[in-house]
Design an enzyme around this catalytic site. Structure first.
Site, PDB file in Angstrom:
ATOM      1  N   GLN A   1      48.303  33.918  12.653  1.00  0.00           N
ATOM      2  CA  GLN A   1      47.518  34.127  11.425  1.00  0.00           C
ATOM      3  C   GLN A   1      46.023  34.326  11.723  1.00  0.00           C
ATOM      4  OE1 GLN A   1      49.381  31.470  12.185  1.00  0.00           O
ATOM      5  NE2 GLN A   1      48.338  29.546  11.713  1.00  0.00           N
TER       6      GLN A   1
ATOM      7  N   ASN B   1      49.354  30.985  22.935  1.00  0.00           N
ATOM      8  CA  ASN B   1      50.789  30.863  23.176  1.00  0.00           C
ATOM      9  C   ASN B   1      51.491  32.186  22.840  1.00  0.00           C
ATOM     10  OD1 ASN B   1      50.958  31.018  20.378  1.00  0.00           O
ATOM     11  ND2 ASN B   1      51.154  28.802  20.122  1.00  0.00           N
TER      12      ASN B   1
ATOM     13  N   SER C   1      50.913  30.609  33.338  1.00  0.00           N
ATOM     14  CA  SER C   1      50.000  30.636  34.480  1.00  0.00           C
ATOM     15  C   SER C   1      50.762  30.578  35.811  1.00  0.00           C
ATOM     16  CB  SER C   1      49.051  29.447  34.357  1.00  0.00           C
ATOM     17  OG  SER C   1      47.990  29.572  35.253  1.00  0.00           O
TER      18      SER C   1
ATOM     19  N   GLN D   1      48.740  23.500  39.180  1.00  0.00           N
ATOM     20  CA  GLN D   1      49.301  24.622  38.430  1.00  0.00           C
ATOM     21  C   GLN D   1      50.461  24.160  37.550  1.00  0.00           C
ATOM     22  OE1 GLN D   1      47.806  27.549  38.510  1.00  0.00           O
ATOM     23  NE2 GLN D   1      49.131  27.972  36.789  1.00  0.00           N
TER      24      GLN D   1
ATOM     25  N   HIS E   1      50.295  22.551  33.835  1.00  0.00           N
ATOM     26  CA  HIS E   1      49.989  23.348  32.634  1.00  0.00           C
ATOM     27  C   HIS E   1      51.164  23.422  31.673  1.00  0.00           C
ATOM     28  CE1 HIS E   1      46.009  25.026  33.139  1.00  0.00           C
ATOM     29  NE2 HIS E   1      46.258  25.373  34.380  1.00  0.00           N
TER      30      HIS E   1
ATOM     31  N   GLU F   1      48.385  35.718  39.353  1.00  0.00           N
ATOM     32  CA  GLU F   1      47.155  35.440  38.612  1.00  0.00           C
ATOM     33  C   GLU F   1      46.127  34.779  39.549  1.00  0.00           C
ATOM     34  OE1 GLU F   1      47.755  32.312  35.835  1.00  0.00           O
ATOM     35  OE2 GLU F   1      45.946  32.745  34.668  1.00  0.00           O
ATOM     36  N   HIS F   2      46.541  33.665  40.163  1.00  0.00           N
ATOM     37  CA  HIS F   2      45.700  32.971  41.132  1.00  0.00           C
ATOM     38  C   HIS F   2      46.330  33.116  42.514  1.00  0.00           C
ATOM     39  CE1 HIS F   2      45.342  30.635  37.302  1.00  0.00           C
ATOM     40  NE2 HIS F   2      44.053  30.754  37.558  1.00  0.00           N
TER      41      HIS F   2
ATOM     42  N   ASP G   1      38.615  27.703  37.785  1.00  0.00           N
ATOM     43  CA  ASP G   1      38.971  27.419  36.388  1.00  0.00           C
ATOM     44  C   ASP G   1      37.760  26.947  35.588  1.00  0.00           C
ATOM     45  OD1 ASP G   1      41.607  27.964  36.846  1.00  0.00           O
ATOM     46  OD2 ASP G   1      42.240  25.867  37.032  1.00  0.00           O
TER      47      ASP G   1
ATOM     48  N   HIS H   1      38.411  77.708  18.919  1.00  0.00           N
ATOM     49  CA  HIS H   1      37.584  77.122  19.975  1.00  0.00           C
ATOM     50  C   HIS H   1      36.793  78.233  20.678  1.00  0.00           C
ATOM     51  CE1 HIS H   1      39.876  73.502  19.297  1.00  0.00           C
ATOM     52  NE2 HIS H   1      39.274  72.865  20.273  1.00  0.00           N
TER      53      HIS H   1
END
Lengths: 429, 429
Positions: free
Chosen positions: B188, B210, B233, B255, B258, B323-324, B357, B416
């Site tokens: 929302q 999320n 992650s 890690q 999380h 990602e890492h 981080d 054109h």
């Protein structure tokens, strides 16, 4: 023929408001095509090619052969080929100016931080086809990708009913350095490139297409990256009484011939200019082909805003956020700092849109429908990605460790704090 | 506890293959929320806030007041605030190095071509909330936007049941220069920012969330731009026998805390290291909270690859596109040129992920699920857009006109060609 809109007004607000890409019915049909190609593979892909393009394509002729590309050279007008080569060189030179190096900055305590800027590995370029040929779109997508350093540039373009690909598109592909060309179009081509059906999957898909192609790009977004979602083409002309009416009229018509949904907008403080432009439109229309398309586009989507002054003209233009913005005023550069929302800005009497469409060097793949507020022209960054580099020295780590632990604990992430603490405690490290 | 995967193998192929964002059921629910907020406005927005966050939010308390933000300063630990300020400064400094100027290049014949690089006007930053607090996410989104020059940075974060916003998030917003803070979360909030419900619509939405937030971002993509679609992650550690097992174990656990869906991967040529790391994991697990989450994450999504050598380790890492990426080897920089697919690369024993981080300066909003192949860390470019500038001189126009006409005619676009021809013929221009 072209609607007059006063400014400010409710009619102006309605005309200037953001367009949107919603078309639930088309989206559902596109979702079905994408899902089928993903699950049933080349069988579904070739079925759709037969159904939508009328062409028999199979494993044996799916990829366009080198021989076919070579043969295309004998089918094209040598003058056009020479012009394409010069355009290619201009596009290459303009995009090379956008290249940035990776950087790593060593600091006094031994810490090194940086940003690596590197090409994508494999990119898919969509080029519309069928009856029309768009060699310029081939160059505008593939040349920046190659300048960016992309080693594998793949091109998808729909075949004609006889399975052929327009020879101008093929020579443009060769000149631009495209590595693989496939006979496929529509949502099915987008799905095939994203999910690796009949060819190795790509990392990003760029290039213009119809509503099916556009909604397919939205659907595969996230599985691959895409350049943008593009709608019908637009030109907005800011002109004062110094402008030549015949030029403004010609530029309106060149935009309007694309599509009945193309938008042509004149914003001027001069009512006399507006009238002269309308008279010129009638005169030039009489001798051009595609008259019906142009008339309908002008009637349905054209607009003339008579504004107080050029300041207000810039305000209208920024609210519209046009794909193409022409400034035909006495001192066009004086407005450049105020014109904050546009895909490409064409300044002065000798910069009609076709100069940018075909030749000058800047990209003709531009944001439409007000999306110039957040999208950029296709550019070298489109085909590159970044990676951060973090190499902390022991000295820096020792200095910062307590701050990092405090922040991790404030977020309730104890194992994060532990990953720092274990390095403080451990004498071996 | 952590699965061993041999390489190459079918199991490795399955583990390393691209993830995908498909979740049709969630997507349908999200589409309903987005459509309702769009059509019914704040009434729907506040209903969803009551239903999903349990909070009573209405027109009067929707926007967080300056007084509430000021009051948050008295609720936070001064040491954490000081650490946040130092982090803010590091993030600012790193992102300032990414700024590029607009450029316009005048050429000898009077032609000017260029590229304007300018900030977006209004950006929405999504920050997860509820029970947890993520001041670091506030900084990582808002500071680069402000460095880019965005004049209006808006933040959305879900309130707790009592309607309150975590004070750490509020002070971080103030420190980063956020201009407006709104009490809303979930799909929302994304819909409200995209369509301008309860606040002025934004041009781009960034920030992690999320699966509801992520799929809502995909749905509004095109109406606004977004940064990326992010999933759970991940960390991938390349280590050799020189690595300290306790460090690798701690980084795995940081890690894993999380999310049970977080992925932790060790790639090493040393079977001895792998065993020592596993023993360390058991030892450190025993004393950390969130043990169940970590154990499940390690069991479900963790992996250890024993490879031939570091060359093969780089190959596995590039296929995973983490990602890492941590490199805990004797000479980590030696591998940097080979590691072409990663969000952020952490080199050496003193660069555990929490350094990035929270503190070092590079962004922690990073591409996940293999999307580092095409997405970049959040950066200054994320908050800017480009506009091409084309100002042809009469001399250049006269030189190029025939080429442009030839190309336009080859594409069948006579109007054109006419827009160029009319300028050649006209003597007034």
């Amino acid at each position: 023929m072209v609607r007059r809109i006063s400014y400010p007004s409710a009619e102006a607000d309605a005309y200037l408001q953001k367009k949107s890409f919603d078309d639930v019915q088309v989206a559902e049909r596109v979702a079905e095509v994408v899902a089928n190609v993903r699950s049933r593979g080349t069988a579904a892909l070739f079925e759709y090619t037969k159904r939508f393009d009328g062409a028999d394509v199979n494993e044996s002729n799916f990829r366009v052969s080198e021989a076919e590309i070579e043969a295309a050279y004998s089918q094209v007008d040598p003058d056009v080929l020479a012009a394409l080569r010069r355009a290619c060189e201009n596009i290459r030179r303009f995009h090379e100016k956008q290249l940035r190096p990776s950087w790593i900055e060593p600091e006094a305590d031994g810490t090194m931080l940086g940003q690596l800027i590197r090409p994508l590995e494999r990119v898919g370029v969509y080029v519309p086809g069928g009856l029309a040929s768009y060699p310029s779109s081939v160059l505008m997508n593939a040349v920046p990708a190659k300048v960016a350093g992309v080693p594998q540039v793949v091109m998808a373009t729909p075949p004609g009913k006889d399975g052929s690909i327009n020879p101008y598109s093929l020579v443009a592909a060769k000149e631009a350095g495209v590595d693989e060309v496939y006979r496929m179009g529509g949502a099915q081509a987008v799905a095939a490139m994203a999910f690796g059906v009949g060819l190795k999957a790509v990392d990003k898909i760029t290039g213009p297409g119809n509503i099916y192609v556009t909604l397919a790009k939205k659907q595969v977004y996230g599985t691959v990256d895409i350049d943008m979602l593009a709608g019908p083409s637009e030109v907005l002309v800011i002109a004062d009484e110094s402008a030549t009416p015949a030029y403004v009229a010609a530029d309106f018509l060149s935009q309007a011939e694309h599509d009945v949904r193309a938008a042509t907008v004149l914003v001027t403080p001069s009512a006399a200019l507006a009238e002269a432009v309308e008279a010129e439109i009638e005169r030039q229309l009489a001798v051009l082909p595609r008259r019906e398309i142009m008339e309908q586009a002008l009637r349905d989507n054209g607009a003339i805003f008579i504004v107080q002054d050029l300041e207000e003209a810039c305000e209208v233009s920024n609210r519209f956020a046009p794909e193409h913005l022409e400034v035909l005023t006495e001192t066009p550069f004086a407005l450049l700092g105020k014109l904050t929302q546009a895909g490409a800005i064409f300044l002065g009497p000798y910069s009609p849109e076709p100069v940018g469409d075909y030749f000058a060097g800047p990209n003709h793949v531009l944001p439409t429908g007000g999306t110039a507020r957040f999208y950029s022209p296709l550019n070298v960054d489109t085909f590159q990605k970044k990676t951060s580099v973090i190499a902390y020295s022991k000295a820096r780590f020792d200095r910062d460790a307590r701050d990092i632990i405090a922040l991790a604990k404030a977020e309730g992430l104890d194992a994060h704090a532990n990953a720092v603490a274990v390095r403080l405690e451990n004498k071996e490290g």
